[in-house]
Design an enzyme around this catalytic site. Structure first.
Site, PDB file in Angstrom:
ATOM      1  N   ALA A  66       5.022   4.577   6.766  1.00 16.26           N
ATOM      2  CA  ALA A  66       4.358   5.055   7.870  1.00 16.26           C
ATOM      3  C   ALA A  66       2.862   5.498   7.570  1.00 16.26           C
ATOM      4  O   ALA A  66       2.706   6.194   6.549  1.00 16.26           O
ATOM      5  CB  ALA A  66       5.031   6.035   8.830  1.00 16.26           C
ATOM      6  N   GLY A 112       8.623   4.240   5.825  1.00 15.28           N
ATOM      7  CA  GLY A 112       8.827   3.195   6.816  1.00 15.28           C
ATOM      8  C   GLY A 112       8.797   1.787   6.509  1.00 15.28           C
ATOM      9  O   GLY A 112       9.186   0.772   7.279  1.00 15.28           O
ATOM     10  N   GLU A 115      12.203   0.866   5.286  1.00 20.81           N
ATOM     11  CA  GLU A 115      13.019   0.939   6.735  1.00 20.81           C
ATOM     12  C   GLU A 115      12.751  -0.303   7.573  1.00 20.81           C
ATOM     13  O   GLU A 115      13.696  -0.943   8.165  1.00 20.81           O
ATOM     14  CB  GLU A 115      12.800   2.130   7.354  1.00 20.81           C
ATOM     15  N   GLU A 135      10.073  10.313   1.690  1.00 19.27           N
ATOM     16  CA  GLU A 135       9.888  11.303   2.575  1.00 19.27           C
ATOM     17  C   GLU A 135      10.025  12.574   2.313  1.00 19.27           C
ATOM     18  O   GLU A 135       9.249  13.420   2.770  1.00 19.27           O
ATOM     19  CB  GLU A 135      10.704  10.965   4.091  1.00 19.27           C
TER      20      GLU A 135
HETATM   21  N1  DAK Z   1      -0.538   5.913   4.926  1.00 18.10           N
HETATM   22  C1  DAK Z   1      -1.784   6.004   5.183  1.00 18.10           C
HETATM   23  N2  DAK Z   1      -2.674   5.423   4.054  1.00 18.10           N
HETATM   24  C2  DAK Z   1      -1.912   5.171   2.992  1.00 18.10           C
HETATM   25  C3  DAK Z   1      -0.540   5.228   2.739  1.00 18.10           C
HETATM   26  C4  DAK Z   1       0.133   5.434   3.909  1.00 18.10           C
HETATM   27  N3  DAK Z   1       1.603   5.819   3.885  1.00 18.10           N
HETATM   28  N4  DAK Z   1      -0.112   4.596   1.613  1.00 18.10           N
HETATM   29  C5  DAK Z   1      -1.502   4.474   1.142  1.00 18.10           C
HETATM   30  N5  DAK Z   1      -2.428   4.606   1.772  1.00 18.10           N
HETATM   31  C6  DAK Z   1      -3.851   4.299   1.456  1.00 18.10           C
HETATM   32  C7  DAK Z   1      -4.563   5.343   0.750  1.00 18.10           C
HETATM   33  O1  DAK Z   1      -4.692   6.829   1.304  1.00 18.10           O
HETATM   34  C8  DAK Z   1      -5.511   4.750   0.033  1.00 18.10           C
HETATM   35  O2  DAK Z   1      -6.768   4.680   0.895  1.00 18.10           O
HETATM   36  P1  DAK Z   1      -8.165   5.325   0.842  1.00 18.10           P
HETATM   37  O3  DAK Z   1      -8.087   6.628  -0.085  1.00 18.10           O
HETATM   38  O4  DAK Z   1      -8.507   4.128  -0.325  1.00 18.10           O
HETATM   39  O5  DAK Z   1      -8.851   5.460   2.085  1.00 18.10           O
HETATM   40  C9  DAK Z   1      -5.190   3.396   0.093  1.00 18.10           C
HETATM   41  O6  DAK Z   1      -4.248   3.317   0.796  1.00 18.10           O
HETATM   42  C10 DAK Z   1      -4.877   3.008  -1.240  1.00 18.10           C
HETATM   43  O7  DAK Z   1      -3.746   3.972  -1.850  1.00 18.10           O
HETATM   44  P2  DAK Z   1      -3.782   4.526  -3.382  1.00 18.10           P
HETATM   45  O8  DAK Z   1      -5.166   4.694  -3.596  1.00 18.10           O
HETATM   46  O9  DAK Z   1      -2.983   5.864  -3.304  1.00 18.10           O
HETATM   47  O10 DAK Z   1      -3.300   3.518  -4.103  1.00 18.10           O
HETATM   48  P3  DAK Z   1      -2.527   3.602  -5.763  1.00 18.10           P
HETATM   49  O11 DAK Z   1      -2.115   2.338  -6.126  1.00 18.10           O
HETATM   50  O12 DAK Z   1      -3.204   4.898  -6.520  1.00 18.10           O
HETATM   51  O13 DAK Z   1      -0.810   4.032  -5.377  1.00 18.10           O
HETATM   52  C11 DAK Z   1       1.078   4.228  -3.781  1.00 18.10           C
HETATM   53  C12 DAK Z   1      -0.101   3.312  -4.534  1.00 18.10           C
HETATM   54  C13 DAK Z   1       1.863   3.539  -3.122  1.00 18.10           C
HETATM   55  C14 DAK Z   1       2.057   4.742  -4.883  1.00 18.10           C
HETATM   56  C15 DAK Z   1       0.478   5.543  -3.216  1.00 18.10           C
HETATM   57  O14 DAK Z   1      -0.572   4.869  -1.927  1.00 18.10           O
HETATM   58  C16 DAK Z   1       1.240   6.071  -2.341  1.00 18.10           C
HETATM   59  O15 DAK Z   1       2.054   6.960  -2.830  1.00 18.10           O
HETATM   60  N6  DAK Z   1       1.241   6.195  -0.701  1.00 18.10           N
HETATM   61  C17 DAK Z   1       2.144   6.932  -0.183  1.00 18.10           C
HETATM   62  C18 DAK Z   1       3.527   6.392   0.192  1.00 18.10           C
HETATM   63  C19 DAK Z   1       4.130   7.395   0.983  1.00 18.10           C
HETATM   64  O16 DAK Z   1       4.410   8.573   0.749  1.00 18.10           O
HETATM   65  N7  DAK Z   1       4.357   6.663   2.018  1.00 18.10           N
HETATM   66  C20 DAK Z   1       5.257   7.371   3.281  1.00 18.10           C
HETATM   67  C21 DAK Z   1       6.485   7.691   3.172  1.00 18.10           C
HETATM   68  S1  DAK Z   1       6.872   8.672   4.637  1.00 18.10           S
HETATM   69  C22 DAK Z   1       8.020   8.783  11.904  1.00 18.10           C
HETATM   70  C23 DAK Z   1       9.148   8.078  11.496  1.00 18.10           C
HETATM   71  C24 DAK Z   1       9.303   7.820  10.090  1.00 18.10           C
HETATM   72  C25 DAK Z   1       8.097   8.121   9.266  1.00 18.10           C
HETATM   73  C26 DAK Z   1       7.088   8.815   9.742  1.00 18.10           C
HETATM   74  C27 DAK Z   1       7.075   9.124  10.880  1.00 18.10           C
HETATM   75  N8  DAK Z   1       8.043   9.321  13.473  1.00 18.10           N
HETATM   76  C28 DAK Z   1       9.292   8.912  14.012  1.00 18.10           C
HETATM   77  C29 DAK Z   1       6.913   9.926  13.834  1.00 18.10           C
HETATM   78  C30 DAK Z   1       7.999   7.527   8.010  1.00 18.10           C
HETATM   79  C31 DAK Z   1       7.543   8.141   7.204  1.00 18.10           C
HETATM   80  C32 DAK Z   1       7.173   7.672   5.575  1.00 18.10           C
HETATM   81  O17 DAK Z   1       7.009   6.127   5.817  1.00 18.10           O
END
Ligand code: DAK
Length: 258
Positions: A66, A112, A115, A135
């Site tokens: 997400a 997400g 998911e 998460e």
């Molecule tokens: N959200 C927003 N931007 C993201 C992102 C994300 N999940 N994942 C990556 N990006 C963006 C980065 O900010 C970066 O943007 P800029 O800085 O260039 O503007 C760009 O994508 C490239 O990412 P990286 O520079 O970090 O790329 P790397 O190769 O170094 O790393 C990575 C890749 C996938 C390991 C890293 O990007 C990473 O750790 N990303 C986050 C993974 C993560 O934690 N995802 C979220 C999981 S929690 C909800 C229900 C469910 C959820 C939320 C709310 N509600 C009911 C309200 C679910 C939550 C989740 O999904």
């Protein structure tokens, strides 16, 4: 509304929906969730579409979760409301869609994103894919069905290992654990999905949709999956596809399902 975040393409009776935010690693913001929801509903209504392939654009990610920037400021009430809305609008919708969905996992499938892949009916991953539910590293739990669907697919122990460690697993481990059906080279990913789709489209769409309903019934509280199977099995006998399928067998020809 700003530019669309998804791309829709048709090849024969297969519709490919590509999440197209490659600069954000296809992170799911609310606009993308709405667009995906509409696209799935439209595909289900279109009788020419027999299989949906869902993938991410670029070579790096299916969906990296997400959009963290969007949910960073939610309150407790917003969190509950949006989780429920997300389930209804996209994740449950996908799982219960009568048109089968194949997730083509072409890179990171995190939070997400995993998911969403788990809401699809089949999953194929490229060997560079990495999957996880990170998460808890952000102070939340999976909120789009991950606590339930991951445990259903890989068992409670492995699900809790993935969730509590917030780690990522390889495509190879994901296949061994039962999280994905097949693993391919990155170049072979879409080909494998189309190969599976081409086998599915030969069969009765109405029977497949009832099979999805019966399989899913096992996971609905208070619903007896065997009773659903009995009911839907019976219903098959009233379909044109059943008449065509059995006639074709008797006449020693290939069925021509409408
Ligand atoms: N959200 C927003 N931007 C993201 C992102 C994300 N999940 N994942 C990556 N990006 C963006 C980065 O900010 C970066 O943007 P800029 O800085 O260039 O503007 C760009 O994508 C490239 O990412 P990286 O520079 O970090 O790329 P790397 O190769 O170094 O790393 C990575 C890749 C996938 C390991 C890293 O990007 C990473 O750790 N990303 C986050 C993974 C993560 O934690 N995802 C979220 C999981 S929690 C909800 C229900 C469910 C959820 C939320 C709310 N509600 C009911 C309200 C679910 C939550 C989740 O999904």
């Amino acid at each position: 509304m700003s530019e669309s975040n998804i791309i829709i393409e048709n090849t024969d009776s297969v519709r490919t929906i590509t999440i197209n935010r490659p600069k954000q690693l296809n992170a799911l913001n609310s606009q993308t969730i709405s667009e995906l929801s509409e696209a799935l509903k439209e595909a289900e209504k279109d009788t020419a579409v027999k299989v949906i392939i869902l993938t991410g654009s670029g070579e790096k990610a299916f969906v990296a979760g997400a959009d963290i920037k969007e949910f960073a400021s939610f309150s407790v009430e917003e969190g509950k409301k949006l989780s429920k809305e997300g389930h209804d609008k996209l994740f449950d919708l996908a799982q219960n869609l009568s048109t089968p969905i194949i997730a083509a996992i072409n890179g990171f499938a995190l939070g997400g994103g995993l998911e969403l892949a788990m809401s699809a009916h089949l999953r194929v991953a490229s060997e560079n894919a990495k999957m996880g539910l990170p998460e808890v590293s952000l102070g939340v739990i999976p909120g789009y069905g991950g606590t339930q669907r991951l445990a259903q697919l890989v068992g409670r122990g492995k699900a809790l290992e993935m969730i509590a460690t917030a780690g990522m697993i390889s495509a190879e481990d994901a296949q061994q654990w039962g999280l994905v059906n097949h693993v391919t080279s990155p170049d072979g990913l879409m080909e494998k999905c189309h190969e599976l789709a081409s086998k599915i489209v030969k069969n009765s769409s109405s029977a497949i949709s009832l099979a999805i309903k019966a399989v899913n019934a096992n996971y609905v509280d208070g619903v007896d999956g065997f009773a659903t199977e009995i009911e839907e099995f019976g219903n098959c006998f009233g379909t044109d596809d059943f008449k065509e399928g059995t006639s074709a067998f008797i006449e020693r020809r290939k069925p021509n399902f409408k």
